[in-house]
Design a protein around this motif. Structure first.
Motif, PDB file in Angstrom:
ATOM      1  N   VAL A 220      -3.178   5.615   0.604  1.00 17.28           N
ATOM      2  CA  VAL A 220      -3.771   6.103   1.523  1.00 17.28           C
ATOM      3  C   VAL A 220      -3.029   7.579   2.002  1.00 17.28           C
ATOM      4  CG1 VAL A 220      -4.219   5.731   4.126  1.00 17.28           C
ATOM      5  CG2 VAL A 220      -4.245   3.769   2.481  1.00 17.28           C
ATOM      6  N   ARG A 221      -3.982   8.344   2.357  1.00 17.09           N
ATOM      7  CA  ARG A 221      -3.330   9.568   2.871  1.00 17.09           C
ATOM      8  C   ARG A 221      -3.895   9.902   4.153  1.00 17.09           C
ATOM      9  NH1 ARG A 221      -4.618  14.922  -0.765  1.00 17.09           N
ATOM     10  NH2 ARG A 221      -2.899  16.319  -0.095  1.00 17.09           N
ATOM     11  N   THR A 222      -2.946  10.484   4.832  1.00 16.72           N
ATOM     12  CA  THR A 222      -3.376  10.730   6.395  1.00 16.72           C
ATOM     13  C   THR A 222      -3.083  12.306   6.481  1.00 16.72           C
ATOM     14  OG1 THR A 222      -1.160  10.362   7.108  1.00 16.72           O
ATOM     15  CG2 THR A 222      -2.555   8.340   7.095  1.00 16.72           C
ATOM     16  N   VAL A 223      -3.329  12.670   7.723  1.00 11.44           N
ATOM     17  CA  VAL A 223      -3.130  14.397   7.839  1.00 11.44           C
ATOM     18  C   VAL A 223      -1.642  14.451   7.906  1.00 11.44           C
ATOM     19  CG1 VAL A 223      -3.121  14.054  10.542  1.00 11.44           C
ATOM     20  CG2 VAL A 223      -3.776  16.166   9.427  1.00 11.44           C
ATOM     21  N   GLU A 224      -0.745  13.524   8.335  1.00  9.03           N
ATOM     22  CA  GLU A 224       0.546  13.833   8.402  1.00  9.03           C
ATOM     23  C   GLU A 224       1.236  14.026   6.792  1.00  9.03           C
ATOM     24  OE1 GLU A 224       0.056  11.121  12.016  1.00  9.03           O
ATOM     25  OE2 GLU A 224      -0.879  10.975   9.664  1.00  9.03           O
ATOM     26  N   GLY A 225       0.297  13.408   5.744  1.00 14.60           N
ATOM     27  CA  GLY A 225       0.702  13.663   4.355  1.00 14.60           C
ATOM     28  C   GLY A 225       0.273  14.965   3.900  1.00 14.60           C
ATOM     29  N   LEU A 226      -0.368  15.850   4.773  1.00 13.88           N
ATOM     30  CA  LEU A 226      -0.819  17.204   4.107  1.00 13.88           C
ATOM     31  C   LEU A 226       0.406  18.451   4.536  1.00 13.88           C
ATOM     32  CD1 LEU A 226      -4.555  17.281   5.054  1.00 13.88           C
ATOM     33  CD2 LEU A 226      -3.460  16.589   2.863  1.00 13.88           C
ATOM     34  N   GLY A 227       1.035  18.273   5.423  1.00 15.79           N
ATOM     35  CA  GLY A 227       2.076  19.308   5.682  1.00 15.79           C
ATOM     36  C   GLY A 227       2.614  18.796   7.310  1.00 15.79           C
ATOM     37  N   THR A 228       3.561  19.744   7.614  1.00 15.59           N
ATOM     38  CA  THR A 228       4.262  19.522   8.964  1.00 15.59           C
ATOM     39  C   THR A 228       3.811  20.825   9.978  1.00 15.59           C
ATOM     40  OG1 THR A 228       6.186  20.942   8.285  1.00 15.59           O
ATOM     41  CG2 THR A 228       6.081  18.193   7.846  1.00 15.59           C
TER      42      THR A 228
ATOM     43  N   ASN B 272       0.192   1.951  15.229  1.00 18.73           N
ATOM     44  CA  ASN B 272       1.086   1.116  15.848  1.00 18.73           C
ATOM     45  C   ASN B 272       2.391   0.673  15.230  1.00 18.73           C
ATOM     46  OD1 ASN B 272      -0.689   1.219  17.936  1.00 18.73           O
ATOM     47  ND2 ASN B 272      -1.782  -0.602  17.426  1.00 18.73           N
ATOM     48  N   GLU B 273       2.415   0.452  13.942  1.00 17.96           N
ATOM     49  CA  GLU B 273       3.349   0.032  13.081  1.00 17.96           C
ATOM     50  C   GLU B 273       3.925   1.243  12.497  1.00 17.96           C
ATOM     51  OE1 GLU B 273       4.195  -3.050   9.331  1.00 17.96           O
ATOM     52  OE2 GLU B 273       2.237  -3.504  10.776  1.00 17.96           O
ATOM     53  N   LEU B 274       3.306   2.258  11.989  1.00 23.14           N
ATOM     54  CA  LEU B 274       3.925   3.107  11.100  1.00 23.14           C
ATOM     55  C   LEU B 274       4.221   4.436  11.985  1.00 23.14           C
ATOM     56  CD1 LEU B 274       1.942   2.670   7.711  1.00 23.14           C
ATOM     57  CD2 LEU B 274       4.323   1.894   8.339  1.00 23.14           C
ATOM     58  N   ARG B 275       3.628   4.660  13.349  1.00 25.35           N
ATOM     59  CA  ARG B 275       3.805   5.517  13.940  1.00 25.35           C
ATOM     60  C   ARG B 275       3.164   7.003  13.308  1.00 25.35           C
ATOM     61  NH1 ARG B 275       3.865   2.397  17.579  1.00 25.35           N
ATOM     62  NH2 ARG B 275       5.894   1.493  18.302  1.00 25.35           N
ATOM     63  N   LEU B 276       1.975   6.706  12.651  1.00 25.11           N
ATOM     64  CA  LEU B 276       1.245   7.968  12.234  1.00 25.11           C
ATOM     65  C   LEU B 276       0.173   8.027  13.039  1.00 25.11           C
ATOM     66  CD1 LEU B 276       1.533   7.144   8.298  1.00 25.11           C
ATOM     67  CD2 LEU B 276       2.886   8.964   9.800  1.00 25.11           C
ATOM     68  N   ASN B 277       0.180   8.986  13.918  1.00 28.27           N
ATOM     69  CA  ASN B 277      -0.651   9.151  14.938  1.00 28.27           C
ATOM     70  C   ASN B 277      -1.776  10.194  15.037  1.00 28.27           C
ATOM     71  OD1 ASN B 277       0.406   7.172  16.634  1.00 28.27           O
ATOM     72  ND2 ASN B 277       2.032   8.314  17.150  1.00 28.27           N
ATOM     73  N   GLY B 278      -1.927  10.704  13.755  1.00 24.21           N
ATOM     74  CA  GLY B 278      -2.832  11.719  13.462  1.00 24.21           C
ATOM     75  C   GLY B 278      -4.255  11.386  13.433  1.00 24.21           C
ATOM     76  N   ALA B 279      -4.706  10.001  13.000  1.00 23.90           N
ATOM     77  CA  ALA B 279      -5.757   9.275  13.030  1.00 23.90           C
ATOM     78  C   ALA B 279      -6.061   8.871  14.409  1.00 23.90           C
ATOM     79  CB  ALA B 279      -6.175   8.225  11.998  1.00 23.90           C
ATOM     80  N   LYS B 280      -7.110   9.065  14.993  1.00 25.94           N
ATOM     81  CA  LYS B 280      -7.531   8.756  16.347  1.00 25.94           C
ATOM     82  C   LYS B 280      -8.640   7.598  16.526  1.00 25.94           C
ATOM     83  CE  LYS B 280      -5.125  12.354  18.216  1.00 25.94           C
ATOM     84  NZ  LYS B 280      -3.933  12.166  17.094  1.00 25.94           N
ATOM     85  N   TYR B 281      -8.549   6.964  17.467  1.00 23.50           N
ATOM     86  CA  TYR B 281      -9.515   5.835  17.809  1.00 23.50           C
ATOM     87  C   TYR B 281     -10.686   6.737  18.687  1.00 23.50           C
ATOM     88  CZ  TYR B 281     -11.923   2.162  19.585  1.00 23.50           C
ATOM     89  OH  TYR B 281     -12.979   1.090  19.928  1.00 23.50           O
ATOM     90  N   GLY B 282     -11.798   6.771  18.036  1.00 23.50           N
ATOM     91  CA  GLY B 282     -12.674   7.446  18.691  1.00 23.50           C
ATOM     92  C   GLY B 282     -13.969   6.457  19.069  1.00 23.50           C
ATOM     93  N   CYS B 283     -14.413   5.586  18.055  1.00 18.20           N
ATOM     94  CA  CYS B 283     -15.923   4.896  18.760  1.00 18.20           C
ATOM     95  C   CYS B 283     -15.328   3.400  18.111  1.00 18.20           C
ATOM     96  CB  CYS B 283     -17.002   5.487  18.069  1.00 18.20           C
ATOM     97  SG  CYS B 283     -16.935   5.406  16.194  1.00 18.20           S
TER      98      CYS B 283
ATOM     99  N   VAL C 258       0.748  -1.232   0.034  1.00 16.08           N
ATOM    100  CA  VAL C 258      -0.057   0.210  -0.065  1.00 16.08           C
ATOM    101  C   VAL C 258       1.061   1.165   0.150  1.00 16.08           C
ATOM    102  CG1 VAL C 258      -0.009  -0.115   2.580  1.00 16.08           C
ATOM    103  CG2 VAL C 258      -1.892   1.174   1.251  1.00 16.08           C
ATOM    104  N   THR C 259       0.510   2.307  -0.570  1.00 14.01           N
ATOM    105  CA  THR C 259       1.247   3.621  -0.724  1.00 14.01           C
ATOM    106  C   THR C 259       0.478   4.704   0.323  1.00 14.01           C
ATOM    107  OG1 THR C 259       1.771   3.271  -2.848  1.00 14.01           O
ATOM    108  CG2 THR C 259       1.766   5.606  -2.122  1.00 14.01           C
ATOM    109  N   ILE C 260       1.104   5.093   1.342  1.00 16.94           N
ATOM    110  CA  ILE C 260       0.818   5.927   2.494  1.00 16.94           C
ATOM    111  C   ILE C 260       1.454   7.009   2.316  1.00 16.94           C
ATOM    112  CG2 ILE C 260       0.402   6.058   4.714  1.00 16.94           C
ATOM    113  CD1 ILE C 260       0.188   2.802   4.971  1.00 16.94           C
ATOM    114  N   ASN C 261       0.800   8.135   2.066  1.00 19.11           N
ATOM    115  CA  ASN C 261       1.358   9.502   1.899  1.00 19.11           C
ATOM    116  C   ASN C 261       2.396   9.457   1.002  1.00 19.11           C
ATOM    117  OD1 ASN C 261      -0.314  10.381   3.825  1.00 19.11           O
ATOM    118  ND2 ASN C 261       0.975   9.947   5.631  1.00 19.11           N
ATOM    119  N   GLY C 262       2.165   8.838  -0.185  1.00 23.36           N
ATOM    120  CA  GLY C 262       3.292   8.915  -1.245  1.00 23.36           C
ATOM    121  C   GLY C 262       4.399   7.928  -1.304  1.00 23.36           C
ATOM    122  N   ARG C 263       4.609   7.246  -0.064  1.00 22.03           N
ATOM    123  CA  ARG C 263       5.513   6.085   0.025  1.00 22.03           C
ATOM    124  C   ARG C 263       4.946   4.782  -0.045  1.00 22.03           C
ATOM    125  NH1 ARG C 263       8.619   7.637   5.170  1.00 22.03           N
ATOM    126  NH2 ARG C 263      10.202   6.088   4.250  1.00 22.03           N
TER     127      ARG C 263
END
Length: 154
Positions: free
Chosen positions: A71-79, A28-39, A5-10
């Motif tokens: 896949v694109r996460t919030v970390e892929g939008l900027g720093t 847990n594996e990629l340490r991309l913590n922007g997405a949160k566990y809510g429900c 899978v490609t995540i944030n272009g990688r």
């Protein structure tokens, strides 16, 4: 089994069980913590990411369903040092109170702006409707998305 899978272009080759929710792989594996566990049920949107240009609840998306996808996460939008336009607009409008829902809100809004660069307020509201903000900053969130759509906050 390896899922590619490609995540944030990688590109990533992930060995996690294909049934593992994407949210857990990201955090847990990629340490991309922007997405949160809510429900954990796809009802709050705190875990929203973009998959092939569409918003998706990462808590409900099994890794195995992502083979060959982007896949694109919030970390892929900027720093923090160089936020993307939408992230900057959220900061400028102080759209986050507790901040828990914000990454999901930003990703859902980004998927709209990628498809409709200048949405109406009605389109923004309808598109953001699946995501919840329990702090009640909806007016500031709407203002931030509207500002980013009109070229502000860059």
């Amino acid at each position: 089994m390896t899922t590619r899978v490609t995540i944030n272009g990688r590109p990533h080759a992930l060995a996690s069980d294909p049934a593992t929710p994407l949210l857990y792989v990201l955090r847990n594996e990629l340490r991309l913590n922007g997405a949160k566990y809510g429900c954990g049920l796809g009802q709050c949107g705190a875990c929203t990411v973009i998959v092939d240009g569409k918003p998706a609840f990462s808590c409900l998306t099994p890794l195995g369903a992502l083979e060959g996808r982007a896949v694109r996460t919030v970390e892929g939008l900027g720093t923090a040092a160089k936020p993307g336009r939408l992230q900057a607009a959220f900061m400028e409008h102080q759209a986050a109170q507790c901040g828990y829902c914000i990454a999901g809100m930003i990703m859902r809004a980004q998927s709209l702006l990628d498809r409709i660069p200048h949405p109406t307020d009605a389109q923004i509201l309808a598109h953001l409707e699946p995501n919840l903000c329990r702090c009640g900053t909806h007016h500031r969130i709407l203002a931030a998305v509207r500002d980013a759509a009109t070229g502000g906050a860059a």
